[in-house]
Design an enzyme around this catalytic site. Structure first.
Site, short mmCIF file in Angstrom:
data_model
loop_
_atom_site.label_atom_id
_atom_site.label_comp_id
_atom_site.label_asym_id
_atom_site.label_seq_id
_atom_site.Cartn_x
_atom_site.Cartn_y
_atom_site.Cartn_z
N HIS A 1 -2.58 0.45 11.73
CA HIS A 1 -2.59 -0.94 11.29
C HIS A 1 -1.19 -1.44 11.00
CE1 HIS A 1 -3.61 1.78 7.84
NE2 HIS A 1 -2.49 1.25 7.40
N ARG B 1 -3.87 5.73 -8.10
CA ARG B 1 -3.05 6.75 -7.43
C ARG B 1 -1.58 6.66 -7.85
NH1 ARG B 1 -4.51 5.63 -1.30
NH2 ARG B 1 -4.21 3.51 -2.14
N HIS C 1 0.56 12.36 -2.36
CA HIS C 1 0.61 10.99 -2.87
C HIS C 1 -0.77 10.37 -2.99
CE1 HIS C 1 -0.06 10.20 1.33
NE2 HIS C 1 -0.30 8.94 1.06
N ASP C 2 -1.76 10.99 -2.33
CA ASP C 2 -3.09 10.39 -2.25
C ASP C 2 -4.03 11.01 -3.28
OD1 ASP C 2 -4.75 8.50 -1.11
OD2 ASP C 2 -4.34 9.16 0.93
N ASP D 1 0.84 -1.20 0.00
CA ASP D 1 0.00 0.00 0.00
C ASP D 1 0.88 1.25 0.00
OD1 ASP D 1 -2.30 1.59 0.03
OD2 ASP D 1 -2.39 1.62 2.21
N GLN E 1 -3.94 -5.44 5.55
CA GLN E 1 -3.61 -4.48 6.61
C GLN E 1 -4.55 -4.71 7.79
OE1 GLN E 1 -3.96 -1.28 3.62
NE2 GLN E 1 -2.13 -0.36 4.54
N GLU F 1 -2.69 12.96 10.21
CA GLU F 1 -3.19 12.62 8.88
C GLU F 1 -4.63 12.15 9.05
OE1 GLU F 1 -4.41 10.61 5.44
OE2 GLU F 1 -3.89 9.42 7.20
N ARG G 1 4.58 12.18 11.01
CA ARG G 1 3.24 12.17 10.44
C ARG G 1 2.55 10.88 10.91
NH1 ARG G 1 0.89 9.55 6.16
NH2 ARG G 1 -0.63 10.64 4.88
N ASP H 1 -0.25 8.38 10.70
CA ASP H 1 -1.14 8.01 9.60
C ASP H 1 -2.48 7.48 10.10
OD1 ASP H 1 -1.50 7.43 6.66
OD2 ASP H 1 -1.74 5.41 7.46
#
Length: 651
Positions: free
Chosen positions: A185, A521, A396-397, A142, A253, A327, A283, A285
């Site tokens: 996760h 993406r 990136h998303d 991912d 995940q 995030e 960061r 997540d």
């Protein structure tokens, strides 16, 4: 704050730790911070885990973790901690400009990043966010967010020796390092998951694992799907274990169970591990998902905020110079909560993604109007003074249309049809649109979708170049610069995305990779084209036009105290629906004021200056456009702003 119960427990813990460990030298700052923060730490830990039968044992483990990590923290980092404690608003300064990148996309690996730092310095970037570098299974990573080992660097990126050399080099250049910690996760190949799969009950309690579908089905009644196309549902059947596992993001995940205090302590240890490796900013997540509760969406729960407050209080004991990014890509009324309830007693993360601003900017590009942009920004609640936004155009998303239905209606649109229009526009399926984005996460029932694509391709540059249309190329470049002009002046830390400063287009090579071709993406996660980057030195090229304009904006931003984030922005209402207008002012020198005007229309627009003059603006013979240094007469009633352009104006 002194409170008998908590400090009696602390005394017991310190006595026990003294028995277990050799006396440590130079611990005075640790004990000062531990004493100052312990009541808050105890209160939060007690609220979350007070009913646990081993509560005191876990409190001992928690303090032992803090002490051990402080002892291993380098003297250089401890010195930085002290400096930042004295200047606790250091991150609000206008000098910080960031760039997010994949180390194997921007360069070949961590080692190869060293000679590439000069590009960042040339542009003016002094905060580098390196996307996840922890060990992940190949093909089921991912993009680095399915971690197999949190304390090991993936061999594809290099070694800790490479990493340490990079950190040392960044420090010498006065550049900040941001790293990711995936707190929600793990990979299903993580050691904890492997042990759980083997039947270890202690590690099965690290996750949400069930024998049958009865409890998962109750959760599913209220939980939305994050990736409905590629990962429908929130639970996955594990054949070898013969049980169901909560997997909110992807089936590989496994979501961590923060109801278990051991999970919290493990993740805190990982946070402090990377703090001690030299990260200035971490960061965190997917923080909105940290607490799962049946009957809810399992997002933005109160306990998730308590976990973040506890992480922050603990980090302030061991590594107070390190700050957090939340995030959490959620509604404005929710994202504001991730700063915390206040800046001292209930602080969470110092920085949060301004996803609403990002999405609203793209809405203004598509509609050529700023009605929804103005409404959405006006409705974002006031943040804490000792907190700041991370403002970005691309990352990136994907791009999600997370603004509220009520705001869409107020702007004069119907919510469902407006979101469909945005998807059509940015996928190039709307008449007149040159955008070349891809739909992501399309919901077959609602027709809703998010958008993938590079900044340049979404702005129309890709199709303009294919059509060899000079006017369209010029308009695309103006759009790219307009968007950067907004994030660099809005208030907060601007975060550029690698490749955007040279107009990098979509990269469809991901379609040839079976592990990536079902995730659009990857179209905007390219390999940096350094031959293309060299064109930034050649006048007349697209790369030269974008790079040097952004470079100049960054340089100007760093010189203007009004661009520091001190809650010193004023949104201004004007009678032109194509303009976004706000002012920034220096709290120390109130006369140092900058007026920002953005025109999102494809035609020149006029701003009536009379109302602004009555508000105190332009009470001078002339004003200066900071971006080109030219003086402009302020006596005319109307000011013309060219198509897809912006002004930074100062008297």
């Amino acid at each position: 704050m002194y409170e008998q119960i908590s400090h009696s427990l602390l005394n017991d813990i310190l006595v026990e730790l003294k028995k277990k460990n050799k006396p440590q030298k130079n611990m005075q700052f640790f004990y000062t911070r531990l004493g100052a923060n312990f009541y808050a730490i105890y209160s939060l830990f007690n609220t979350l885990y007070g009913d646990h039968p081993d509560f005191k044992k876990h409190m001992l483990q928690l303090v032992e973790t803090l002490m051990r990590q402080y002892s291993s923290r380098s003297g250089h980092l401890k010195k930085i901690d002290l400096e930042r404690e004295k200047d606790h608003n250091w991150f609000l300064n206008q000098k910080w400009v960031g760039m997010a990148l994949y180390c194997d996309g921007y360069a070949d690996n961590l080692k190869d990043m060293l000679p590439r730092l000069s590009y960042l310095q040339e542009l003016g970037v002094n905060l580098v966010h390196i996307m996840p570098i922890c060990d992940c299974p190949e093909g089921k990573s991912d993009g680095g967010y399915a971690v197999r080992n949190f304390c090991k660097i993936d061999s594809r990126f290099g070694t800790f020796e490479d990493f340490d050399k990079l950190v040392t080099n960044l420090k010498k250049r006065d550049m900040l390092l941001t790293l990711d910690v995936v707190v929600n996760h793990t990979s299903d190949q993580h050691e904890w998951a492997v042990k759980a799969r083997e039947g270890d009950k202690a590690y099965q309690d690290y996750y949400f694992i069930f024998d049958d579908r009865s409890i998962p089905d109750i959760y599913e009644e209220s939980m939305p799907e994050v990736f409905p196309e590629t990962a429908p549902g929130n639970f996955t059947w594990d054949e070898s274990m013969g049980k169901w596992v909560m997997t909110v993001f992807n089936n590989y995940q496994w979501d961590l169970n923060y109801r278990n205090p051991s999970v919290f302590i493990e993740m805190l240890n990982i946070i402090l591990f990377w703090a001690n490796r030299g990260a200035d900013i971490l960061r965190l997540d997917a923080v909105a998902f940290l607490w799962k509760k049946m009957g809810s969406s399992c997002q933005n729960e109160r306990e998730a905020h308590l976990i973040l407050q506890l992480m922050k209080d603990c980090c302030q004991v061991t590594a107070p110079g390190v700050i957090f990014i939340a995030e959490a890509i959620v509604a404005p009324t929710e994202i504001i909560k991730y700063f915390g309830e206040d800046a001292i007693n209930a602080k969470e993360c110092e920085i949060a993604y301004n996803a609403t601003f990002m999405a609203l900017l793209w809405d203004a590009v598509a509609t050529k109007k700023t009605i929804l942009l103005n409404k959405g920004i006006h409705d974002i609640p006031q943040k804490l003074e000792r907190a700041t936004w991370l403002n970005y155009v691309r990352c990136h998303d994907d791009i999600g249309w997370g603004f509220s239905d009520a705001d869409i209606v107020t702007a004069g649109y119907e919510p469902l049809s407006h979101r469909r229009f945005l998807v059509d526009y940015f996928t190039g399926n709307y008449e007149g649109s040159l955008a070349a984005g891809l739909a992501f996460g399309r919901n077959s029932e609602t027709g809703d979708a998010r958008i993938s694509g590079s900044l340049a391709s979404l702005a129309g540059l890709e199709r303009a170049l294919k059509n060899n249309d000079p006017d369209a190329i010029s308009m695309a470049i103006k759009t790219i610069l307009l968007l950067h002009g907004m994030i660099l002046s809005f208030g907060g830390i601007p975060m550029l995305y690698y490749g955007d400063a040279i107009g990098t287009l979509n990269d469809d090579s991901y379609l040839n990779d079976e592990s990536k071709n079902n995730d659009s993406r990857w179209v905007h996660r390219p390999k940096m084209d350094w031959e293309k980057a060299m064109q930034r030195t050649q006048p007349g090229t697209v790369e030269y036009s974008i790079f040097n304009a952004v470079k100049k904006m960054i340089s100007i931003r760093k010189e203007i105290p009004a661009f520091a984030d001190r809650n010193n922005r004023e949104l201004l209402s004007v009678d032109n629906p194509h303009l976004f207008v706000f002012s920034r002012f220096d709290q120390i020198n109130s006369s140092s004021r900058v007026l920002i005007i953005g025109n999102f229309d494809a035609e020149p627009q006029f701003l009536n200056l009379s109302p602004l003059q009555r508000m105190g603006f332009f009470q001078y013979d002339s004003i200066k456009n900071l971006c080109n240094g030219e003086s402009m007469p302020a006596i005319n009633e109307n000011l013309m702003i060219p198509a897809r352009s912006f002004y930074w104006l100062q008297a």
